[in-house]
Scaffold this motif. Sequence first.
Motif, PDB file in Angstrom:
ATOM      1  N   CYS A 148      74.561  65.761  42.314  1.00  0.00           N
ATOM      2  CA  CYS A 148      73.500  66.494  43.023  1.00  0.00           C
ATOM      3  C   CYS A 148      73.097  65.810  44.317  1.00  0.00           C
ATOM      4  O   CYS A 148      72.553  66.435  45.223  1.00  0.00           O
ATOM      5  N   THR A 430      75.320  70.423  36.027  1.00  0.00           N
ATOM      6  CA  THR A 430      74.003  70.259  36.689  1.00  0.00           C
ATOM      7  C   THR A 430      73.974  70.963  38.046  1.00  0.00           C
ATOM      8  O   THR A 430      73.494  70.415  39.036  1.00  0.00           O
ATOM      9  N   SER A 436      68.707  69.671  36.046  1.00  0.00           N
ATOM     10  CA  SER A 436      69.390  68.626  36.838  1.00  0.00           C
ATOM     11  C   SER A 436      68.448  67.505  37.270  1.00  0.00           C
ATOM     12  O   SER A 436      67.958  66.754  36.447  1.00  0.00           O
ATOM     13  N   MET A 441      68.971  62.607  34.546  1.00  0.00           N
ATOM     14  CA  MET A 441      70.273  63.180  34.919  1.00  0.00           C
ATOM     15  C   MET A 441      71.311  63.096  33.801  1.00  0.00           C
ATOM     16  O   MET A 441      72.080  64.024  33.592  1.00  0.00           O
TER      17      MET A 441
END
Length: 576
Positions: A148, A430, A436, A441
């Motif tokens: 991410c 995610t 997410s 995480m």
Amino acid sequence: MGEAMRPAENGTFDAVVIGAGFAGLYMLHRLRELGFRARVYEAGDGVGGTWYWNRYPGPRCDVESLQYSFSFSEELDQEWNWSEKYSPQPEILAYANHVADRFDLRGEIVFNTRVIATTFNEYDDTWLIETDRGDKVSARFCIMAVGCLSAPNRPAFEKMNDFRGPIYHTGEWPHDGVDFTGLRVGVIGTGSSAVQSIPIIAQQALQLTVFQRTATWSVPAWNERLSAESLKEAKAHYPELRAKARARPTGFYFPFNTEPALQASADERAQQYETAWQRGGLPFLGSYGDLLFDKSANDTIAEFARQKIHSIVKDPTTAELLCPRNVFGCKRLCVDTNYFETYNLPHVKLVDVSDTPIERFIRDGIVVGGTEYIVDAVVSATGFAAMTGSYDKIKITGRGGRTLAEKWRAGPRAYLGLASEGFPNLFMITGPGSPSVLASMIQAIEQHVDWLADCVGHMRDVGASSIEPMLADEDAWVAHVNDVSTVSLRSTCSSWYVGANIPGRPRVFMPYIGGFPVYVQKCNEVMNSAYNGFVLKGACSINAPPRMRFTERWQVPLDIEVISPAAVAAKRVPVV
Ligand code: N01
């Protein structure tokens, strides 16, 4: 397979996984358990993803290590010993390497190889995956384990090329480290990466100048070594801790107060905040249940934290400049060791670039408002193109030749953050629209991977050749993600959660803020209903109940201590 001159591959796999961070490693592990033939491509020369790249001075996790770790293997939990409450990057990277070795994962990972394009073949429902090393392989499933926060944001300042010193981005730090001893250093940015690195850079540098655009909220970590006794005690109750974490809105466990802040007296609040400050870390936001929903409640914690900054930083002008004016915890809360204290050092200077942005670079420094700040090296702690940046780097072409970039031009659209209509058999771990970054995480990764592994296992069981979300369900989910976000104060500020840290990006709240267990329940429902909202092509028995090989452990009841039915109905789920 890290050899420099390896020949290009042309094989066929059941699944290709892009990225060998925690998501890629665990996905590979599950695919192997299912007997799928998998290939993982990784741009770096080692595993670990974010913990491989972020080697700036001082990176640590901000979720306690005992919980910031895989929970799928009781043996792994028992055999690994974390040395600190918040372990440092080298230890987290060592853990990732341990996982890769212990589960014998390296044989299927190809390092030093970046995927550049992936294209769906509508005739046989497979993906063609192409890399910068000339590989062209096909696979039924293409699984994005790209992270991410892994596409660095590098703002282009005027005349950057004139600067004669090095410019380092925290997210792509040189592997052999950087020695700032005797140097004048400039740090741009005051987010988590800066907050962690500034105190350490200050210990080395001759002079440190921090260019701050937005003051940041930060809470002390009170990091400490974990004693043998405390580890033993924690391990004796590990399964209970893991189960409790799964039921929490954040996917990790900590004591939480659900009471509204304004129902307490001013004295009670002061006491509550002081106790939580002394405990430190992200749980500080759990001092009351409504801090991210009610601005007046938030004002009370913000005022407390501003007083703390003033009590730490001796120079009142600097202290005032370090006091944020936005909602407390609106951007990702930082967790620090001696961040504010560092500004008491005589060689550390804070420069406000909020109203007067960085004008340009010069040969020896940075100019702001006509003043030249002389520096020998610059640290760009300017963050990432969050959530979608890594997708943008790969040309992803789905059904009908439409690219994901085209589809996501006005903001990412994905069903449950797992898959996107028009891109059959392409999965995201995610992805945008899932908890997410608002959950721990690694738990978020594990839940997605288990769901995906059961999904592809089911497809094999029923002979399905492709799976794809239905547009109406995807639209409804995207609308729901957006609706839920508007009840939270987090939707009100210009953070990377909404893509606002980079000029020109669409402003959309990307992670799902409704709480981890609520989201997991929705994923479970979709699976239990034989994939409601998805179309499975070629399945011989469409309604066959899926076998839960891995998702069983996520079928946990909502913890009504923290997510009451009323709170869910009112979309008021605390601390997410
Ligand atoms: O990035 P950020 P980060 N001129 O985007 C500034 C995770 N993480 O790498 O706020 C001047 O938060 C920008 O200013 P503004 C964690 O989830 C976790 O620090 O946009 N300044 C901001 O101050 C975190 O949230 C840990 O006004 C400019 C900074 O650069 C996420 O990663 C450690 C600028 C960027 O802050 C990202 O953190 C590290 C410009 N043109 C990271 N452009 C842990 O503790 C940007 N800025 C686990």
